[in-house]
Design an enzyme around this catalytic site. Structure first.
Site, PDB file in Angstrom:
ATOM      1  N   ALA A  52       6.171   1.006  -2.449  1.00 35.22           N
ATOM      2  CA  ALA A  52       5.666   0.680  -3.785  1.00 35.22           C
ATOM      3  C   ALA A  52       6.737   0.703  -4.885  1.00 35.22           C
ATOM      4  CB  ALA A  52       4.494   1.604  -4.128  1.00 35.22           C
ATOM      5  N   ASP A 237       0.576   3.961  -2.719  1.00 30.86           N
ATOM      6  CA  ASP A 237       0.783   2.612  -3.259  1.00 30.86           C
ATOM      7  C   ASP A 237       0.020   2.398  -4.554  1.00 30.86           C
ATOM      8  OD1 ASP A 237       1.250   2.397  -0.170  1.00 30.86           O
ATOM      9  OD2 ASP A 237       2.406   0.844  -1.183  1.00 30.86           O
TER      10      ASP A 237
HETATM   11  O1  MRU Z   1       3.607  -1.866   3.584  1.00 31.02           O
HETATM   12  P1  MRU Z   1       4.650  -0.977   2.969  1.00 31.02           P
HETATM   13  O2  MRU Z   1       5.740  -0.592   3.916  1.00 31.02           O
HETATM   14  O3  MRU Z   1       5.160  -1.527   1.656  1.00 31.02           O
HETATM   15  O4  MRU Z   1       3.852   0.344   2.625  1.00 31.02           O
HETATM   16  C1  MRU Z   1       4.540   1.427   2.058  1.00 31.02           C
HETATM   17  C2  MRU Z   1       3.712   2.649   1.924  1.00 31.02           C
HETATM   18  O5  MRU Z   1       2.534   2.660   2.200  1.00 31.02           O
HETATM   19  C3  MRU Z   1       4.369   3.848   1.325  1.00 31.02           C
HETATM   20  O6  MRU Z   1       3.818   5.021   1.850  1.00 31.02           O
HETATM   21  C4  MRU Z   1       4.148   3.823  -0.189  1.00 31.02           C
HETATM   22  O7  MRU Z   1       4.584   2.608  -0.734  1.00 31.02           O
HETATM   23  C5  MRU Z   1       4.845   4.926  -0.860  1.00 31.02           C
HETATM   24  S1  MRU Z   1       6.573   4.629  -0.847  1.00 31.02           S
HETATM   25  C6  MRU Z   1       7.406   5.658  -1.798  1.00 31.02           C
END
Ligand code: MRU
Length: 346
Positions: A52, A237
């Site tokens: 995110a 997210d």
């Molecule tokens: O699909 P992604 O890899 O973008 O998902 C990322 C996540 O779910 C993380 O846990 C979230 O973004 C937190 S990152 C600091």
């Protein structure tokens, strides 16, 4: 940079935006150079960059590239023309609110600009990037202080330097806690289907000399039952006003299992991930990705040709299953709407 903090995945250069290609890790450490907003939007959608806060930082630099092009095309009309770039960037991925937060902030900055917009917008993108790293350092201290019994923790997906401006959210807490002896071992779930845990979290921890053991998601409840972890520590997210948390698919199962086994559950995210306009997790848009991510592995089909797959990329963990939400503004224990409002106002 601090101890156990050597990785960066988003870098601005005069030639354009450089991203460490997360699709290829850990096999290859290859950077891609993006020169326009369309390329940046594609890179977010295709997960060259993911996580995110990293998506937010990347989109902010994408606006700089867009402004440079639009101003060169027409110094009179660039503010109208750039609307199209904002739209394309906003459509890249739906769940992480950091993307929309960063675009909004760039839009506000842009409104007051006369003349060449690139220098002012680049400064703003850099401020967003640096503030994210600073938030991660602060959350690292706050989150690590919650771990009173030294031992092992379980994390999910990748929330480290690759997923943020640098250092990480949940993985930042783990880095900080490892540095002070509060964490001595990390269990990382592989994170089907994209394998952020197996490929990215394991890579980051190995790079930083922090001991890591991978587990399949199916092994998590047994790990907890055997008393091998004291805390589950994850990122987010999007966090709704009542403290419900959207995060990588599988987070909810971990929270249910953690509560059943008396394991504590910590969510670590900057306030740029909090969406106070969304009342509860039920209203958070959840991305569904292509069936092929589940049906194939490394380009080879696993399932029979007629089989289908359902591939939600995120789930929602209800606030009631969360022991603490850690932001750079403070710790919210057992989150509620009132406590989230107080933290955001701090
Ligand atoms: O699909 P992604 O890899 O973008 O998902 C990322 C996540 O779910 C993380 O846990 C979230 O973004 C937190 S990152 C600091």
């Amino acid at each position: 940079m601090r101890h156990h903090d050597r990785i960066r995945a988003v870098e601005w250069s005069d030639a354009g935006l450089k991203l460490l290609d997360q699709r290829l890790l850990p096999r290859l450490e290859q950077w891609v150079l993006l020169r326009d907003a369309k390329g940046v939007a594609e890179a977010i959608r295709d997960m060259v960059v993911r996580g995110a806060p990293a998506i937010g930082v990347t989109a902010a630099y994408g606006v700089v590239l867009a402004a440079r092009d639009r101003y060169a095309e027409s110094p009179q009309h660039w503010k109208n023309a750039i609307e199209e770039d904002f739209r394309v960037l906003a459509e890249s991925r739906p769940t992480a609110v950091n993307l929309f937060w960063a675009l909004e902030r760039m839009k506000t900055q842009l409104a007051g600009i006369d003349g060449d917009p690139a220098p002012a917008l680049l400064n703003e993108a850099r401020r967003i990037h640096e503030a994210d790293i600073a938030a991660n350092y602060r959350m690292g201290e706050l989150g690590a202080a919650l771990i009173d019994t030294p031992g092992a923790v379980l994390t999910h997906c990748n929330t480290g330097s690759l997923a943020t401006g640098g250092f990480g959210t949940a993985l930042g807490v783990i880095r900080a806690a490892y540095g002070t002896g509060r964490v001595d071992h990390v269990f990382a779930s592989e994170t089907r289907p994209w394998l952020q845990g197996a490929r990215l979290t394991a890579w980051e921890l190995v790079e930083d000399n922090i001991p890591v053991t991978l587990i399949t998601e199916g092994a998590a409840a047994t790990l907890m039952k055997q008393g091998k972890v004291n805390w589950v520590i994850v990122g987010a997210d999007r966090i709704a006003a009542n403290g419900d948390v959207a995060n990588k698919i599988g987070t909810y199962s971990l929270a249910v299992a953690a509560r059943h086994h008396g394991v504590k559950f910590m969510v670590v995210a900057p306030t740029t991930t909090v969406d106070m306009n969304i009342t509860s997790g039920a209203d958070i848009p959840i991305e569904e990705r292509a069936e092929d991510e589940v049906l194939t592995l490394g380009g080879t089909r696993l399932a029979p040709p007629a089989a289908h797959a359902w591939n939600p990329s995120f789930d929602v963990t209800p606030a009631a299953l969360i022991d603490a939400i850690v932001t750079e503004k403070g710790v919210v224990a057992a989150p509620t709407l009132e406590k989230m409002q107080a933290m955001m106002a701090a």
